[in-house]
Write a protein that holds these residues in place. Structure first.
Motif, PDB file in Angstrom:
ATOM      1  N   ILE A   1       0.840  -1.200   0.000  1.00  0.00           N
ATOM      2  CA  ILE A   1       0.000   0.000   0.000  1.00  0.00           C
ATOM      3  C   ILE A   1       0.873   1.247   0.000  1.00  0.00           C
ATOM      4  CG2 ILE A   1      -1.612   1.353   1.413  1.00  0.00           C
ATOM      5  CD1 ILE A   1      -2.809  -1.366   2.304  1.00  0.00           C
TER       6      ILE A   1
ATOM      7  N   VAL B   1      -4.810  -0.457  -3.836  1.00  0.00           N
ATOM      8  CA  VAL B   1      -4.773  -0.075  -2.423  1.00  0.00           C
ATOM      9  C   VAL B   1      -6.099  -0.413  -1.750  1.00  0.00           C
ATOM     10  CG1 VAL B   1      -4.693   1.894  -0.841  1.00  0.00           C
ATOM     11  CG2 VAL B   1      -3.021   1.710  -2.694  1.00  0.00           C
TER      12      VAL B   1
ATOM     13  N   ARG C   1      -6.479  -4.177  -1.204  1.00  0.00           N
ATOM     14  CA  ARG C   1      -5.617  -4.686  -0.139  1.00  0.00           C
ATOM     15  C   ARG C   1      -6.163  -4.285   1.240  1.00  0.00           C
ATOM     16  NH1 ARG C   1      -0.786  -6.893  -1.560  1.00  0.00           N
ATOM     17  NH2 ARG C   1      -0.075  -6.594  -3.704  1.00  0.00           N
TER      18      ARG C   1
END
Length: 339
Positions: free
Chosen positions: A246, A304, A307
């Protein structure tokens, strides 16, 4: 009483009953007013009855259908949100119509199944990506790097042999080849570390992030300011890997697209959660539009977002054109899972 009785009926029955009541009232009222207004113009009475009947019919059907079709409007809005990737949307199944209530329940069950399947697919996808990174990294390190190192040794021996009696231009070519291979080996090391940083497995998230920033970002763009917690604290492996990727994606976006002069990376680990913030003073953007259109920045943000969801965390992106960007990620940590 009649209204309460109608609420639990299927939509087709509601429409038929409502129109039957309208016809009955029209017949009774028409008969009554025809006798009371006997002697009046037939055309005028016809127009009055026609306008009254049409108005009452439209009003009755509107009252019946307005509440009945509200769940369909909610389903339509939910589908628009799902199209943008918001699979957590749900539709209230409080409709009085049993058919539409069943439709809402089935729609919600479908969303739950889609969300679970999407989560499982994303988990397998990211796990397979990390495993493939490890495999490629091992092959590059064990095979390609070793082969290049052997070639470098051979060139070094050749250079020493040629330096005694060989033509100067040949010696220079060998020296140049050595330099190129040495550079290739260094670049290969960076590539191997990019694929799967050994430092992340051996030392943890903070040292791995420091290494990434120093080796990839310092001196090539904005000033990177780091605010990290204790480096010795370890998190669960999947959390460390997720936060590292990230941070990579958000920093890449900031360096490539934000046109910022300063980027702040803040990592905190508290009791029960870990938080990551990446803040820049760049040009900013519209987060919703970027993710929806799927451009280069949007693809990074989508990764991102996926995740964060896999880690049961929350993602908050604050940005607007000309106002910089602030990305906040919070990942919950189960009790006893902090090392």
């Amino acid at each position: 009483m009649v209204v309460g009785w109608l609420r639990g009926r299927p939509i087709m029955e509601k429409i038929l009953i409502a129109n039957a009541i309208v016809i009955l009232i029209g017949a009774i009222g028409g008969t009554y007013f025809t006798r009371r207004l006997e002697g009046q113009s037939g055309v005028a009475l016809t127009l009055i009855f026609l306008a009254s009947g049409l108005g009452i019919t439209i009003l009755a059907n509107w009252l019946v259908l307005r509440a009945t079709f509200r769940p369909l409007v909610e389903i339509s809005r939910a589908m628009e949100s799902i199209h943008k990737g918001e699979l957590h949307q749900r539709v209230a199944d409080k409709s009085s119509d049993p058919v539409l209530r069943s439709l809402s329940q089935s729609f919600n069950e479908m969303l739950v199944r889609l969300e679970n399947e999407s989560r499982q697919y994303s988990t397998r996808l990211f796990d397979s990506i990390e495993e493939e990174r490890r495999r490629i990294g091992r092959e590059l390190h064990d095979e390609t790097s070793q082969t290049l190192a052997a070639v470098l040794i051979s060139l070094d021996l050749a250079e020493k042999a040629l330096s005694r009696c060989g033509p100067p231009e040949v010696v220079q070519r060998v020296a140049t080849s050595k330099s190129l291979i040495s550079h290739t080996i260094e670049q290969l090391k960076l590539l191997v570390y990019d694929l799967r940083p050994v430092m992340l497995d051996d030392f943890g998230l903070v040292p791995a992030l420091r290494w990434y920033i120093q080796s990839h970002l310092e001196g090539v763009g904005p000033t990177i300011v780091t605010e990290f917690d204790d480096e010795g604290q370890r998190l669960p492996g999947n959390v460390e890997t997720g936060l590292y990727r990230i941070a990579q994606d958000t920093l890449t976006n900031a360096v490539r697209h934000a046109q910022a002069s300063k980027v702040v990376v803040r990592l905190e680990t508290k009791s029960g959660f870990a938080s990551l913030a990446v803040i820049d003073n760049g040009v900013g953007f519209d987060p919703g539009e970027a993710i929806y259109r799927g451009n280069h920045r949007g693809l990074g943000l989508l990764s991102v977002k996926e995740r964060v969801e896999l880690l049961d965390g929350t993602l908050n992106i604050e940005s607007a054109p000309g106002r910089g960007t602030r990305v906040y990620v919070v990942i919950p940590l189960a009790q006893g899972r902090q090392s």
